[in-house]
Design a protein around this motif. Structure first.
Motif, PDB file in Angstrom:
ATOM      1  N   ILE A   1       6.494   9.176  -4.451  1.00 23.43           N
ATOM      2  CA  ILE A   1       5.886   8.839  -3.157  1.00 23.43           C
ATOM      3  C   ILE A   1       6.770   7.850  -2.413  1.00 23.43           C
ATOM      4  CG2 ILE A   1       3.932   7.668  -2.066  1.00 23.43           C
ATOM      5  CD1 ILE A   1       2.179   8.879  -4.288  1.00 23.43           C
ATOM      6  N   ARG A   2       7.277   6.841  -3.113  1.00 18.93           N
ATOM      7  CA  ARG A   2       8.159   5.854  -2.474  1.00 18.93           C
ATOM      8  C   ARG A   2       9.444   6.512  -1.983  1.00 18.93           C
ATOM      9  NH1 ARG A   2       4.685   2.132  -0.981  1.00 18.93           N
ATOM     10  NH2 ARG A   2       3.919   0.769  -2.644  1.00 18.93           N
ATOM     11  N   ALA A   3       9.980   7.459  -2.751  1.00 25.07           N
ATOM     12  CA  ALA A   3      11.211   8.146  -2.340  1.00 25.07           C
ATOM     13  C   ALA A   3      10.985   8.964  -1.073  1.00 25.07           C
ATOM     14  CB  ALA A   3      11.711   9.042  -3.465  1.00 25.07           C
ATOM     15  N   ILE A   4       9.833   9.627  -0.994  1.00 25.20           N
ATOM     16  CA  ILE A   4       9.518  10.404   0.207  1.00 25.20           C
ATOM     17  C   ILE A   4       9.297   9.470   1.388  1.00 25.20           C
ATOM     18  CG2 ILE A   4       7.819  11.960   1.249  1.00 25.20           C
ATOM     19  CD1 ILE A   4       7.410  13.119  -1.596  1.00 25.20           C
ATOM     20  N   GLU A   5       8.604   8.368   1.155  1.00 23.97           N
ATOM     21  CA  GLU A   5       8.372   7.374   2.198  1.00 23.97           C
ATOM     22  C   GLU A   5       9.694   6.840   2.749  1.00 23.97           C
ATOM     23  OE1 GLU A   5       5.709   3.292   2.668  1.00 23.97           O
ATOM     24  OE2 GLU A   5       6.690   3.716   0.766  1.00 23.97           O
ATOM     25  N   ALA A   6      10.686   6.668   1.865  1.00 26.44           N
ATOM     26  CA  ALA A   6      11.994   6.136   2.271  1.00 26.44           C
ATOM     27  C   ALA A   6      12.915   7.192   2.862  1.00 26.44           C
ATOM     28  CB  ALA A   6      12.674   5.490   1.067  1.00 26.44           C
ATOM     29  N   GLY A   7      12.491   8.452   2.884  1.00 30.62           N
ATOM     30  CA  GLY A   7      13.311   9.510   3.451  1.00 30.62           C
ATOM     31  C   GLY A   7      14.349  10.079   2.507  1.00 30.62           C
ATOM     32  N   GLN A   8      14.240   9.771   1.211  1.00 32.81           N
ATOM     33  CA  GLN A   8      15.208  10.291   0.256  1.00 32.81           C
ATOM     34  C   GLN A   8      14.905  11.716  -0.168  1.00 32.81           C
ATOM     35  OE1 GLN A   8      14.613   6.738  -2.398  1.00 32.81           O
ATOM     36  NE2 GLN A   8      16.844   6.755  -2.441  1.00 32.81           N
ATOM     37  N   ALA A   9      13.686  12.168   0.031  1.00 31.49           N
ATOM     38  CA  ALA A   9      13.280  13.530  -0.293  1.00 31.49           C
ATOM     39  C   ALA A   9      12.049  13.857   0.533  1.00 31.49           C
ATOM     40  CB  ALA A   9      12.981  13.671  -1.785  1.00 31.49           C
TER      41      ALA A   9
ATOM     42  N   PRO B   1      18.723  18.731  -5.524  1.00 27.99           N
ATOM     43  CA  PRO B   1      17.890  17.608  -5.066  1.00 27.99           C
ATOM     44  C   PRO B   1      18.700  16.512  -4.387  1.00 27.99           C
ATOM     45  CG  PRO B   1      18.295  17.398  -7.409  1.00 27.99           C
ATOM     46  CD  PRO B   1      18.930  18.698  -6.981  1.00 27.99           C
ATOM     47  N   SER B   2      18.066  15.851  -3.425  1.00 25.00           N
ATOM     48  CA  SER B   2      18.648  14.652  -2.812  1.00 25.00           C
ATOM     49  C   SER B   2      18.132  13.386  -3.489  1.00 25.00           C
ATOM     50  CB  SER B   2      18.305  14.609  -1.317  1.00 25.00           C
ATOM     51  OG  SER B   2      16.901  14.705  -1.110  1.00 25.00           O
ATOM     52  N   TRP B   3      17.163  13.552  -4.417  1.00 26.35           N
ATOM     53  CA  TRP B   3      16.626  12.423  -5.180  1.00 26.35           C
ATOM     54  C   TRP B   3      16.320  12.907  -6.583  1.00 26.35           C
ATOM     55  CZ3 TRP B   3      11.721  11.390  -7.431  1.00 26.35           C
ATOM     56  CH2 TRP B   3      11.516  10.063  -7.820  1.00 26.35           C
TER      57      TRP B   3
ATOM     58  N   LEU C   1       0.817  -1.200   0.000  1.00 18.15           N
ATOM     59  CA  LEU C   1       0.000   0.000   0.000  1.00 18.15           C
ATOM     60  C   LEU C   1       0.855   1.256   0.000  1.00 18.15           C
ATOM     61  CD1 LEU C   1      -2.762  -0.994   2.582  1.00 18.15           C
ATOM     62  CD2 LEU C   1      -2.907  -1.041   0.088  1.00 18.15           C
ATOM     63  N   LEU C   2       0.401   2.255  -0.771  1.00 20.79           N
ATOM     64  CA  LEU C   2       1.055   3.552  -0.741  1.00 20.79           C
ATOM     65  C   LEU C   2       0.680   4.264   0.546  1.00 20.79           C
ATOM     66  CD1 LEU C   2       0.405   4.750  -4.412  1.00 20.79           C
ATOM     67  CD2 LEU C   2       2.558   3.933  -3.470  1.00 20.79           C
ATOM     68  N   PRO C   3       1.614   5.033   1.119  1.00 22.83           N
ATOM     69  CA  PRO C   3       1.290   5.782   2.340  1.00 22.83           C
ATOM     70  C   PRO C   3       0.203   6.814   2.074  1.00 22.83           C
ATOM     71  CG  PRO C   3       3.396   6.500   1.419  1.00 22.83           C
ATOM     72  CD  PRO C   3       2.985   5.281   0.651  1.00 22.83           C
ATOM     73  N   ARG C   4      -0.763   6.908   2.966  1.00 23.32           N
ATOM     74  CA  ARG C   4      -1.907   7.784   2.735  1.00 23.32           C
ATOM     75  C   ARG C   4      -1.652   9.235   3.140  1.00 23.32           C
ATOM     76  NH1 ARG C   4      -6.532   4.697   1.410  1.00 23.32           N
ATOM     77  NH2 ARG C   4      -5.692   2.870   0.350  1.00 23.32           N
ATOM     78  N   ASP C   5      -0.481   9.508   3.744  1.00 22.80           N
ATOM     79  CA  ASP C   5      -0.202  10.877   4.165  1.00 22.80           C
ATOM     80  C   ASP C   5       0.666  11.627   3.164  1.00 22.80           C
ATOM     81  OD1 ASP C   5       1.986   9.260   4.671  1.00 22.80           O
ATOM     82  OD2 ASP C   5       2.552  10.264   6.536  1.00 22.80           O
ATOM     83  N   ILE C   6       0.965  11.009   2.025  1.00 21.67           N
ATOM     84  CA  ILE C   6       1.751  11.639   0.968  1.00 21.67           C
ATOM     85  C   ILE C   6       0.895  11.694  -0.288  1.00 21.67           C
ATOM     86  CG2 ILE C   6       3.855  11.522  -0.441  1.00 21.67           C
ATOM     87  CD1 ILE C   6       5.072   9.794   1.797  1.00 21.67           C
ATOM     88  N   GLY C   7       0.875  12.831  -0.964  1.00 22.34           N
ATOM     89  CA  GLY C   7       0.046  12.954  -2.157  1.00 22.34           C
ATOM     90  C   GLY C   7       0.475  14.121  -3.016  1.00 22.34           C
ATOM     91  N   ILE C   8      -0.449  14.627  -3.794  1.00 26.38           N
ATOM     92  CA  ILE C   8      -0.171  15.707  -4.744  1.00 26.38           C
ATOM     93  C   ILE C   8      -0.647  17.024  -4.150  1.00 26.38           C
ATOM     94  CG2 ILE C   8      -0.647  16.581  -7.058  1.00 26.38           C
ATOM     95  CD1 ILE C   8      -0.991  13.646  -7.935  1.00 26.38           C
ATOM     96  N   LEU C   9       0.282  17.981  -4.100  1.00 25.54           N
ATOM     97  CA  LEU C   9       0.019  19.263  -3.437  1.00 25.54           C
ATOM     98  C   LEU C   9      -0.366  20.361  -4.413  1.00 25.54           C
ATOM     99  CD1 LEU C   9       3.085  19.280  -0.995  1.00 25.54           C
ATOM    100  CD2 LEU C   9       0.903  18.062  -0.783  1.00 25.54           C
ATOM    101  N   GLY C  10       0.043  20.239  -5.670  1.00 27.16           N
ATOM    102  CA  GLY C  10      -0.244  21.269  -6.652  1.00 27.16           C
ATOM    103  C   GLY C  10       0.059  20.773  -8.052  1.00 27.16           C
TER     104      GLY C  10
END
Length: 387
Positions: free
Chosen positions: A97-105, A76-78, A5-14
């Motif tokens: 989304i996966r990169a943000i979930e992993a802390g890369q960005a 960028p860090s990613w 499952l994709l994390p539900r707290d990360i999405g599209i802001l603009g």
């Protein structure tokens, strides 16, 4: 591949788009920058907030994501460069989304676009990959029109699909485009106009084809609690698949059929829950195949399905509510993101004269990367209005 499952707290802001034009003197970097700047404004963020970047552009080489970041003044860090043609921009959001979930960005700019015209498209396709350069072009490969003409003919002969059925896609999307001031093609179109248009590659006619153009599209991905109030868009699920079915020439199916069940299961929804669909529409036949493979009707039943529905933004099956590539134009790799930005616009209730009433969820599908006899890449996401 198992579901995760994709994390539900990360999405599209603009989101953001540039003005599409048939020809331009602007370099690609300018188009990408303008789309990114519009997306930042939509998200209420600054350039300094961006620490990840994903780019889809056929004309970018010999530059890449890192050299583009240099030109944009980003650190960028990613960094991610799409590989799936028109499926790549949708896939880039999943990867972001996966990169943000992993802390890369923390905040990723996903941008896609190109700056070519009809001649530029032909040159691109002749050198699209070794398979075409070595085995297609020397034997008279005439570009995508001929390839998808074969696909359409095969679908018609296999399932009885009629041109009148496929024409409903072009006609209704043109109706959507008339409410979109950014669309290049906004003139009225009837089913007779579609059926009697100039032949291009039998049975493909003029209004089955996209208009190559210049432009770019962008979205910002990050933590949803940073989105402007009531404007965040959650990505409920998303998958990509490449080279399916392997080795089959002119297939009437694609990778969507492999991940369709997981796509809906992860979202906890089904096809009937989608209030709109933004499908990659380089040709009506490919939008039709996506409708089948994503479970909106049985395989081979898309003709009657199209005949029983209206695809306008206020119809029974809203499809490509901004007009899609068939009426807006195809800005290269940006064609893989136009459906995504339109979906975000709809879920933020910013569709103005083409708003799907009370839209809260929808599906976006990507397709692309022509190989030897078939498109190689597919992707899809299900989106929801976060508020």
């Amino acid at each position: 591949m198992s579901s995760r499952l994709l994390p539900r707290d990360i999405g599209i802001l603009g989101y953001g788009s540039t003005q599409y034009v048939k020809k331009t003197q602007k370099p690609l970097i300018t188009e990408l920058a303008e789309a990114g700047r519009a997306a930042l404004a939509s998200a209420g963020l600054k350039k300094s907030d961006i620490d990840g970047i994903a780019i889809g552009a056929f004309e970018l080489p010999p530059d890449n994501t890192v050299t583009t970041a240099e030109q944009l003044g980003l650190s960028p860090s990613w960094a991610y460069l799409t590989t799936g043609g028109g499926a790549g921009p949708v896939a880039s959001v999943i990867q972001a989304i996966r990169a943000i979930e992993a802390g890369q960005a923390t905040t990723v700019l996903c941008v896609a676009g190109d700056v070519y015209d009809v001649d530029g498209l032909f040159k691109l396709l002749d050198n699209f990959g070794d398979a075409l350069t070595s085995y297609g072009t020397p034997h008279g490969f005439g570009g995508a029109n001929g390839l998808f003409g074969i696909v359409q003919r095969k679908h018609m002969e296999t399932y009885g699909t009629r041109r009148e059925d496929l024409g409903r896609i072009s006609v209704d999307q043109r109706a959507n485009a008339r409410a979109n001031p950014a669309a290049l093609l906004r003139g009225p179109m009837t089913i007779d106009d579609y059926l009697n248009a100039r032949m291009i590659a039998d049975p493909i006619r003029l209004f089955d084809c996209v208009l190559p153009c210049a432009g770019a599209e962008a979205v910002i991905v990050g933590a949803l609690d940073r989105a402007p109030a009531g404007k965040g868009v959650r990505v409920l699920s998303g998958y990509e698949q490449h080279n399916h079915p392997a080795g089959e020439i002119s297939p009437l199916r694609g990778g969507w059929e492999l991940f369709r069940d997981r796509l809906y299961d992860d979202a906890g929804l089904g096809p009937k829950d989608m209030q709109f669909v933004q499908a990659y529409d380089d040709y009506p036949i490919m939008a039709a195949i996506q409708i089948e493979d994503l479970g909106f009707c049985e395989k081979g039943e898309v003709g009657p399905f199209l005949g029983a529905n209206t695809m306008t933004f206020d119809g029974s099956f809203p499809l490509n509510t901004g007009g899609g590539q068939l009426s807006c134009g195809q800005c290269g790799a940006g064609g893989g993101m136009i459906g995504l930005t339109e979906a975000v616009r709809q879920l933020r209730h910013e569709g103005e004269g083409r708003q799907v009433p009370n839209a809260t969820r929808g599906l976006v599908s990507g397709y692309g990367m022509i190989g030897y006899g078939h498109g190689l890449s597919t992707s899809s996401v299900i989106l929801e209005r976060a508020s």
